[in-house]
Scaffold this active site. Structure first.
Site, mmCIF file in Angstrom:
data_model
loop_
_atom_site.group_PDB
_atom_site.id
_atom_site.type_symbol
_atom_site.label_atom_id
_atom_site.label_comp_id
_atom_site.label_asym_id
_atom_site.label_seq_id
_atom_site.Cartn_x
_atom_site.Cartn_y
_atom_site.Cartn_z
ATOM 1 N N CYS A 334 -34.892 -4.126 18.773
ATOM 2 C CA CYS A 334 -33.655 -4.819 18.418
ATOM 3 C C CYS A 334 -32.588 -4.557 19.478
ATOM 4 O O CYS A 334 -32.729 -4.984 20.620
ATOM 5 C CB CYS A 334 -33.216 -4.413 17.008
ATOM 6 S SG CYS A 334 -32.022 -5.560 16.270
ATOM 7 N N HIS A 432 -38.164 -5.024 13.344
ATOM 8 C CA HIS A 432 -38.201 -3.663 12.819
ATOM 9 C C HIS A 432 -39.484 -3.469 12.010
ATOM 10 O O HIS A 432 -39.992 -4.398 11.396
ATOM 11 C CB HIS A 432 -36.999 -3.418 11.911
ATOM 12 C CG HIS A 432 -35.680 -3.497 12.606
ATOM 13 N ND1 HIS A 432 -35.175 -2.478 13.377
ATOM 14 C CD2 HIS A 432 -34.752 -4.503 12.654
ATOM 15 C CE1 HIS A 432 -33.999 -2.827 13.851
ATOM 16 N NE2 HIS A 432 -33.720 -4.054 13.438
#
Length: 486
Positions: A334, A432
């Site tokens: 991310c 994630h």
């Protein structure tokens, strides 16, 4: 207002064990056939998840939903505050960001937040038999009493009983309980039905006189004393767990370093590696703390440009350059992937002052922060070995550039995600949870240099931990008085 039975667990302070007790009670009630849902009116955390409704909620509430055997939704955490600095936080209502507010600005906004909290609670109370509510911090924070929605303000609004939990391992547990009661109003004090003591270790007989004194002093019962549970590793609500993990001996080992930035987010992505018997994982704030390693992972961040500047100031740029020169591997997740690119643009000032910041430059991509947050659960496969995985996306920007022509993931919705550098030493992804699936974790560890990684089922480990927690609660707590309320 209540239709479901409701119990609120409040703590004498942060990290008293509220999240853990609610998770354990959710599993206890589920095993008894009760339809139970967790609820936290207001949460401040940089560890979050994407619910089945596509909204964002605290990671702890997603874990509690798993304990209850139900899908998490944003109603379980209707107000989520994600700090972007010491004074400002992104405010998320019903799973969607509504803006960034200062502490004073949020105080003025609380009436709107309160309405969102009561709507979410009403929906859960209508759909489930029992709602277990988790407070935030302490109800005795007198400076925050006005318009409170996190603790007694909520309990008074819905007229539910409250049990207090305190951490005896920190010391001063009796002062914590008595002091908290002294700072409550008479109606709030009457709402407290009793106490739970958490993380006790030692000779129980030495504690009993104190328990009798506490009950005589307050007129309220001690429902139970939970032992200090070593090796109980569940998703952290916010703070990084530094507790060492003891592993049985396993062949081979890979060393992993995770730089800790000021606004590190979703570091729970690394939990499967922390629990892996062939991984030595270390969190480090300063690069000078670290010797040579095999893999460096840059996790998510709530303030990517500011955190990137902080990492550079702590010497991580030079450390990573040397690490790659000697053949090491680097992965970004991310915000960490955005840092590994060539540039991060924030033209609208989404995460602070508008402007641009040069990235580390090891992936040929540029990222642009935007006001619309990307929230989705995903399934797909790693390009590495075709390993299956599932995860979720939570990010405020998009990336573009030639590095994306060599993606790390092929998703079931037809998209690709992430990037692999031309030399194969650097990976990045917006997803994630990529280490959760056993095959995907093993494939990534092989890429990092581990010759024969064991496949570990982190989901099964989490389930065993929840069952162990529920067993201990059943053995240590008088459940009928606790759950029966008043």
């Amino acid at each position: 207002m209540m239709s479901a039975r409701t119990l609120m667990i409040q703590g004498t302070g942060s990290d008293a064990g509220k999240s853990t007790l609610v998770a354990g009670l959710c599993r206890v009630l589920r095993r008894r056939g009760v339809r139970v849902a967790p609820f936290k009116p207001q949460n401040m955390s940089l560890n979050s998840a994407v619910g089945a409704d596509g909204g964002e909620l605290g990671r702890a509430q997603a874990l509690q939903a798993q304990a209850a055997g139900i899908a998490p939704t944003s109603d379980m955490n209707p107000v989520l505050l994600k700090p972007e600095s010491d004074c400002d936080a992104q405010v998320i209502i019903h799973g969607r960001p509504v803006g960034t507010l200062s502490a004073a600005g949020y105080h003025d906004y609380k009436q709107v937040a309160r309405e969102a909290v009561l709507r979410s609670y009403g929906r859960l109370a209508a759909a489930y038999e029992f709602v277990l509510v988790e407070g935030a911090g302490s109800p005795a924070e007198v400076n925050l009493r006005a318009n409170d929605i996190a603790n007694m303000g909520f309990a008074e609004s819905v007229d539910c009983p409250v049990a207090l939990i305190a951490d005896i391992d920190r010391g001063g547990v009796f002062a914590q309980f008595v002091g908290t009661l002294e700072l409550l109003s008479p109606t709030e004090r009457a709402r407290v039905t009793g106490f739970v003591i958490n993380r006790f270790r030692g000779e129980r007989a030495l504690l009993d006189p104190g328990l009798r004194w506490l009950e005589a002093r307050t007129g309220k019962p001690v429902f139970g004393v939970l032992p200090y549970l070593r090796g109980l590793h569940l998703d952290a609500e916010d703070g990084i767990s530094r507790e060492p993990i003891e592993h049985a001996s396993a062949p081979g080992v890979v060393r992993v370093v995770v730089p800790v930035s000021p606004r590190i987010a979703n570091h729970t992505d690394l939990d499967p590696l922390r629990h892996h018997p062939q991984v030595e994982l270390r969190y480090a704030e300063e690069s000078r703390e670290c010797a040579a390693t095999d893999l460096v992972i840059l996790p998510g961040s709530k303030s990517v440009r500011a955190d990137l500047a902080a990492l550079r100031a702590r010497g991580w740029g030079a450390y990573l350059e040397r690490h790659l020169r000697y053949g090491g591997r680097v992965m970004g997740i991310c915000g960490g992937m955005q840092m590994l690119g060539e540039r991060i643009d924030d033209p609208a000032g989404i995460e602070g002052t508008a402007g641009s910041t040069e990235g580390f430059g090891w992936l040929r991509l540029r990222s642009t922060l935007a006001s619309e947050k990307q929230l989705r659960n995903v399934r797909g496969r790693l390009v590495l070995e075709g390993a299956e995985l599932r995860g979720y996306e939570i990010h405020m920007g998009t990336s573009a550039g030639p590095a994306l022509a060599r993606p790390l993931l092929r998703l079931d919705d037809g998209r690709t995600d992430g990037a692999i550098s031309d030399d194969g030493q650097v990976l990045g992804t917006y997803v994630h949870g990529v280490f959760e699936a056993p095959a995907a974790c093993a494939a990534l560890l092989r890429w990092a240099g581990l010759a024969a990684p064991l496949e570990r089922d982190h989901e099964a480990l989490r389930e065993r931990a929840l069952d162990r927690l529920a067993d201990v609660i059943e053995d240590s707590v008088a459940l009928e008085p606790l759950l029966g309320g008043r």
